[in-house]
Design an enzyme around this catalytic site. Structure first.
Site, mmCIF file in Angstrom:
data_model
loop_
_atom_site.group_PDB
_atom_site.id
_atom_site.type_symbol
_atom_site.label_atom_id
_atom_site.label_comp_id
_atom_site.label_asym_id
_atom_site.label_seq_id
_atom_site.Cartn_x
_atom_site.Cartn_y
_atom_site.Cartn_z
ATOM 1 N N HIS A 78 -32.737 2.328 -28.660
ATOM 2 C CA HIS A 78 -33.397 2.816 -27.447
ATOM 3 C C HIS A 78 -34.602 3.651 -27.850
ATOM 4 O O HIS A 78 -34.542 4.372 -28.847
ATOM 5 C CB HIS A 78 -32.425 3.667 -26.614
ATOM 6 N N ASP A 129 -26.957 -1.577 -21.877
ATOM 7 C CA ASP A 129 -26.708 -3.012 -21.740
ATOM 8 C C ASP A 129 -25.548 -3.518 -22.591
ATOM 9 O O ASP A 129 -25.167 -4.678 -22.494
ATOM 10 C CB ASP A 129 -27.979 -3.804 -22.099
HETATM 11 C C1 SDX Z 1 -32.948 -0.947 -21.432
HETATM 12 O O1 SDX Z 1 -36.459 2.461 -21.628
HETATM 13 C C2 SDX Z 1 -35.377 2.536 -20.913
HETATM 14 O O2 SDX Z 1 -34.962 3.555 -20.445
HETATM 15 C C3 SDX Z 1 -34.678 1.202 -20.754
HETATM 16 C C4 SDX Z 1 -33.257 1.220 -20.156
HETATM 17 C C5 SDX Z 1 -33.272 1.600 -18.676
HETATM 18 O O3 SDX Z 1 -32.239 2.089 -18.185
HETATM 19 O O4 SDX Z 1 -34.269 1.317 -18.011
HETATM 20 O O5 SDX Z 1 -32.404 2.129 -20.857
HETATM 21 C C6 SDX Z 1 -32.625 -0.193 -20.179
HETATM 22 O O6 SDX Z 1 -33.944 -1.616 -21.462
HETATM 23 C C7 SDX Z 1 -32.017 -0.828 -22.625
HETATM 24 C C8 SDX Z 1 -32.555 -1.553 -23.879
HETATM 25 C C9 SDX Z 1 -32.105 -3.020 -23.878
HETATM 26 N N1 SDX Z 1 -32.675 -3.757 -24.981
HETATM 27 C C10 SDX Z 1 -31.951 -4.173 -26.053
HETATM 28 O O7 SDX Z 1 -30.765 -3.876 -26.173
HETATM 29 C C11 SDX Z 1 -32.700 -5.038 -27.030
HETATM 30 C C12 SDX Z 1 -32.420 -4.564 -28.452
HETATM 31 N N2 SDX Z 1 -33.036 -3.272 -28.644
HETATM 32 C C13 SDX Z 1 -34.334 -3.173 -29.105
HETATM 33 O O8 SDX Z 1 -35.151 -4.270 -29.286
HETATM 34 C C14 SDX Z 1 -35.020 -1.809 -29.144
HETATM 35 O O9 SDX Z 1 -34.119 -0.876 -29.630
HETATM 36 C C15 SDX Z 1 -35.649 -1.324 -27.814
HETATM 37 C C16 SDX Z 1 -36.537 -2.384 -27.179
HETATM 38 C C17 SDX Z 1 -34.565 -0.944 -26.826
HETATM 39 C C18 SDX Z 1 -36.509 -0.091 -28.122
HETATM 40 O O10 SDX Z 1 -37.623 -0.482 -28.844
HETATM 41 P P1 SDX Z 1 -38.577 0.544 -29.639
HETATM 42 O O11 SDX Z 1 -38.391 1.922 -29.178
HETATM 43 O O12 SDX Z 1 -39.953 -0.042 -29.560
HETATM 44 O O13 SDX Z 1 -38.017 0.487 -31.119
HETATM 45 P P2 SDX Z 1 -38.475 -0.507 -32.269
HETATM 46 O O14 SDX Z 1 -38.253 -1.920 -31.857
HETATM 47 O O15 SDX Z 1 -39.882 -0.133 -32.689
HETATM 48 O O16 SDX Z 1 -37.472 -0.159 -33.424
HETATM 49 C C19 SDX Z 1 -37.564 1.047 -34.196
HETATM 50 C C20 SDX Z 1 -36.742 0.838 -35.451
HETATM 51 C C21 SDX Z 1 -37.154 -0.447 -36.192
HETATM 52 O O17 SDX Z 1 -36.798 -0.254 -37.545
HETATM 53 P P3 SDX Z 1 -37.969 0.087 -38.639
HETATM 54 O O18 SDX Z 1 -38.943 -1.037 -38.570
HETATM 55 O O19 SDX Z 1 -38.546 1.398 -38.177
HETATM 56 O O20 SDX Z 1 -37.219 0.178 -39.929
HETATM 57 O O21 SDX Z 1 -35.351 0.647 -35.111
HETATM 58 C C22 SDX Z 1 -34.953 -0.692 -35.442
HETATM 59 C C23 SDX Z 1 -36.246 -1.495 -35.607
HETATM 60 O O22 SDX Z 1 -36.061 -2.591 -36.436
HETATM 61 N N3 SDX Z 1 -34.205 -1.196 -34.283
HETATM 62 C C24 SDX Z 1 -33.223 -2.096 -34.343
HETATM 63 C C25 SDX Z 1 -32.787 -2.285 -33.027
HETATM 64 N N4 SDX Z 1 -33.498 -1.501 -32.207
HETATM 65 C C26 SDX Z 1 -34.380 -0.840 -32.983
HETATM 66 N N5 SDX Z 1 -32.694 -2.749 -35.367
HETATM 67 C C27 SDX Z 1 -31.704 -3.628 -35.086
HETATM 68 N N6 SDX Z 1 -31.238 -3.849 -33.822
HETATM 69 C C28 SDX Z 1 -31.760 -3.184 -32.793
HETATM 70 N N7 SDX Z 1 -31.293 -3.406 -31.567
#
Ligand code: SDX
Length: 393
Positions: free
Chosen positions: A261, A315
């Site tokens: 998140h 989720d």
């Molecule tokens: C919702 O924003 C809100 O409030 C949203 C929400 C709401 O109520 O409205 O809470 C609802 O949208 C929940 C999120 C649902 N999405 C997912 O579950 C999809 C999987 N999660 C991600 O893709 C990600 O964590 C996000 C999209 C939720 C957040 O994206 P960010 O903040 O842009 O983070 P990022 O993709 O830049 O990741 C930062 C780091 C990375 O590692 P490094 O490159 O720094 O080493 O964290 C890692 C990412 O690779 N990472 C993950 C991960 N999420 C982040 N690694 C593996 N699996 C994951 N799910």
């Protein structure tokens, strides 16, 4: 921060000032208008919480009764909307159907009187009342059935489950569904709410505001992740495969759905409550075969990615709750939308109170003063193999 510094995803850039909700991502705290989400889940109803979010305070008994009455009265859909839905392909995604239906409301109620509190109230009531009916109607129509009319003797959540499954729901299931709606109703400036605010800032109608937000919520990085979680658990198949699956995701740098998140660096408080709700349902209606896989995956992710603050988000467990209620996987995100309409409308109203059109800037990285090349001298910039594939599709 320099004024020209670019932050991908606008991370940590305030897009507005708001008094609607508060998140502490380090401590796992979520409050609506200052009230803790755990307390609202325990004592409130979705409609009372919606009122709180939209009008800024808890309603009196009389105000709540009047609001509930108005919502009941407006649940039905115009036959033209139902006829429009009959033309949608059954294979289409319910989020696309919902987006089209929300936008279509603007055809019927397009008069924009944004400075008139009665217009605002009517739009709030119509959207909260009709969105669940649209979701349920599309579900029945794509199976070739007529939609079921709303029942005035049932409350908001029980009526939705009744319209969807064509039978009165178990009271525990209906109450748990209502709590799910409370948990999903609002979450500061998430992507779909931001989309709603940008659309609202042009002073367009509220149906366009909600339609644009529905489109944004649908993506797998946002609300659409709840569907993908179930597909992922299905693919993992058994607890024994959890570590191998996780390792393969990490190797491919694939995201694990339902985890991570932008704001929370600990387990999302909503995920904790949803997990508890899932267990309550399993106790009464039997366990879900995917639950043990989910718990094992949560543990494995905490071991491997906990140091990065990657934990379950809202989720992750919601789909297991909805599955137990017989809700099909591709309706999970529309159910999220039913709830989030409250938050979108609260932000719409807040935006109107102090509006200035959103118009950020950019850092231009393209060419300047480029020559216009005559067509016979141009080199293609298209991938021909890819194009051939698209045309054949
Ligand atoms: C919702 O924003 C809100 O409030 C949203 C929400 C709401 O109520 O409205 O809470 C609802 O949208 C929940 C999120 C649902 N999405 C997912 O579950 C999809 C999987 N999660 C991600 O893709 C990600 O964590 C996000 C999209 C939720 C957040 O994206 P960010 O903040 O842009 O983070 P990022 O993709 O830049 O990741 C930062 C780091 C990375 O590692 P490094 O490159 O720094 O080493 O964290 C890692 C990412 O690779 N990472 C993950 C991960 N999420 C982040 N690694 C593996 N699996 C994951 N799910």
């Amino acid at each position: 921060m320099s004024i020209c510094e670019y932050k991908p995803g606008l991370e940590n850039i305030p897009a507005t000032q708001s008094s609607i909700s508060f998140v502490d991502g380090q401590q796992g705290i979520l409050e609506y208008r200052g009230i803790n989400i755990e307390e609202l889940g325990q004592y409130s109803s979705f409609l009372e919480t919606s009122y709180l979010l939209i009008w800024g305070g808890l309603p009196t008994e009389e105000e709540l009764a009047e609001f509930e009455h108005e919502i009941r009265y407006h649940r039905r859909l115009k036959y033209r909307i139902r006829d429009m839905m009959k033309c949608f392909p059954e294979s289409g995604h319910p989020m696309d159907a919902l987006q089209a239906c929300a936008a279509a409301l603007g055809l019927f109620y397009s008069r924009r009187a944004l400075d008139n509190p009665a217009y605002i109230r009517a739009a709030v009531v119509r959207l909260l009342a009709k969105i669940p009916t649209m979701v349920a109607a599309f579900q029945l129509m794509r199976k070739g059935n007529d939609p079921v009319q709303p029942r005035d003797d049932l409350d908001y959540s029980a009526n939705f489950l009744y319209m969807l499954n064509e039978r009165e729901p178990d009271p525990l299931a209906a109450r748990i569904f209502d709590i799910c709606l409370i948990l999903h109703a609002e979450h500061t400036i998430n992507a779909s709410t931001f989309s709603a605010m940008v659309t609202a800032s042009t002073l367009t109608d509220p149906y366009a505001v909600v339609a644009s937000a529905v489109g944004t919520l649908a993506g797998p990085l946002h609300g659409g992740a709840n569907e993908e979680v179930i597909e992922m658990l299905e693919e993992i198949g058994s607890v024994d495969n959890v570590h191998a699956y996780l390792d393969s995701c990490l190797e491919r740098k694939a995201k694990i759905m339902g985890f991570g998140h932008r704001v929370y660096k600990v387990k999302d408080p909503r995920a904790t409550i949803l997990q508890d709700l899932a267990e309550q349902l399993f106790e009464k209606f039997g366990r879900d075969e995917y639950y043990d896989i989910a718990v094992a995956l949560e543990q494995a992710v905490a071991e491997k990615l906990g140091h990065k603050g990657i934990y379950p988000n809202v989720d992750f467990y919601s789909g297991l709750v909805y599955r137990k209620m017989g809700i099909p996987t591709d309706l999970f995100t529309p159910v999220f939308a039913i709830a989030r309409v409250a938050g979108w409308l609260a932000h719409w109203k807040e935006q109107l109170a102090e509006n200035r059109i959103f118009r950020p800037t950019q850092i231009y990285t393209g060419a300047r003063n480029a020559p216009y090349i005559p067509s016979e001298k141009r080199q293609s910039t298209q991938d021909k193999d890819l194009l051939a594939g698209l045309i054949a599709e």
